[in-house]
Design a protein around this motif. Structure first.
Motif, PDB file in Angstrom:
ATOM      1  N   ASP A 148      37.383   0.982  -1.586  1.00 41.29           N
ATOM      2  CA  ASP A 148      36.696   0.666  -0.326  1.00 41.29           C
ATOM      3  C   ASP A 148      35.405  -0.104  -0.574  1.00 41.29           C
ATOM      4  N   LEU A 149      34.667   0.264  -1.610  1.00 46.95           N
ATOM      5  CA  LEU A 149      33.425  -0.448  -1.930  1.00 46.95           C
ATOM      6  C   LEU A 149      33.707  -1.882  -2.366  1.00 46.95           C
ATOM      7  N   ARG A 150      34.740  -2.066  -3.166  1.00 40.94           N
ATOM      8  CA  ARG A 150      35.111  -3.425  -3.586  1.00 40.94           C
ATOM      9  C   ARG A 150      35.508  -4.276  -2.389  1.00 40.94           C
ATOM     10  N   ALA A 151      36.248  -3.695  -1.460  1.00 37.05           N
ATOM     11  CA  ALA A 151      36.645  -4.425  -0.252  1.00 37.05           C
ATOM     12  C   ALA A 151      35.415  -4.797   0.573  1.00 37.05           C
ATOM     13  N   GLU A 152      34.464  -3.892   0.667  1.00 34.36           N
ATOM     14  CA  GLU A 152      33.231  -4.166   1.428  1.00 34.36           C
ATOM     15  C   GLU A 152      32.410  -5.264   0.757  1.00 34.36           C
ATOM     16  N   VAL A 153      32.299  -5.239  -0.563  1.00 30.89           N
ATOM     17  CA  VAL A 153      31.573  -6.290  -1.289  1.00 30.89           C
ATOM     18  C   VAL A 153      32.241  -7.642  -1.057  1.00 30.89           C
ATOM     19  N   ALA A 154      33.560  -7.680  -1.126  1.00 35.00           N
ATOM     20  CA  ALA A 154      34.282  -8.937  -0.891  1.00 35.00           C
ATOM     21  C   ALA A 154      34.046  -9.433   0.526  1.00 35.00           C
ATOM     22  N   ARG A 155      34.065  -8.538   1.502  1.00 39.61           N
ATOM     23  CA  ARG A 155      33.815  -8.921   2.897  1.00 39.61           C
ATOM     24  C   ARG A 155      32.420  -9.494   3.060  1.00 39.61           C
ATOM     25  N   LEU A 156      31.428  -8.845   2.434  1.00 34.91           N
ATOM     26  CA  LEU A 156      30.046  -9.326   2.529  1.00 34.91           C
ATOM     27  C   LEU A 156      29.880 -10.691   1.859  1.00 34.91           C
ATOM     28  N   LYS A 157      30.554 -10.890   0.741  1.00 35.34           N
ATOM     29  CA  LYS A 157      30.485 -12.191   0.061  1.00 35.34           C
ATOM     30  C   LYS A 157      31.079 -13.286   0.946  1.00 35.34           C
TER      31      LYS A 157
END
Length: 102
Positions: free
Chosen positions: A85-94
């Motif tokens: 979930d954190l990786r998905a959130e980082v990708a979304r923010l990028k």
């Protein structure tokens, strides 16, 4: 319930709601921790510092133990889910920070 002002609250990184509160430093807290002066220190100033260092060390050990004991209650699957979930959130923010292509 809110902690006493000056309390440091350690939250579970898996956001399960668990927390560990470390009260602010005080004479009572130093006594509770059983902090003692280094018996080889002769200077009063250094003796006070050695008590503070001992209290800090004891508090850190208690906090680490509490965190490790709590984290041991979580499963590998829970850790993997949070990491995903954190990786998905980082990708979304990028993606959101990228300039428009036009």
């Amino acid at each position: 319930m809110s902690p006493v002002a000056g309390t440091t609250r350690y939250l579970c990184p898996l956001e399960c709601g668990w927390h560990h509160d470390v009260p602010p430093p005080s004479i009572d807290r130093i006594t509770e921790l059983g902090a003692v002066a280094d018996p080889y220190v002769l200077d009063p100033y250094e003796a006070v510092n050695s008590i503070a260092r001992d209290a800090y060390s004891r508090e850190a050990e208690q906090t680490e133990t509490a965190l490790r004991n709590h984290l041991a209650t979580h499963t590998t699957e829970q850790f993997a889910r949070v990491i995903h979930d954190l990786r998905a959130e980082v990708a979304r923010l990028k993606r959101a920070a990228e300039p428009a292509p036009w």
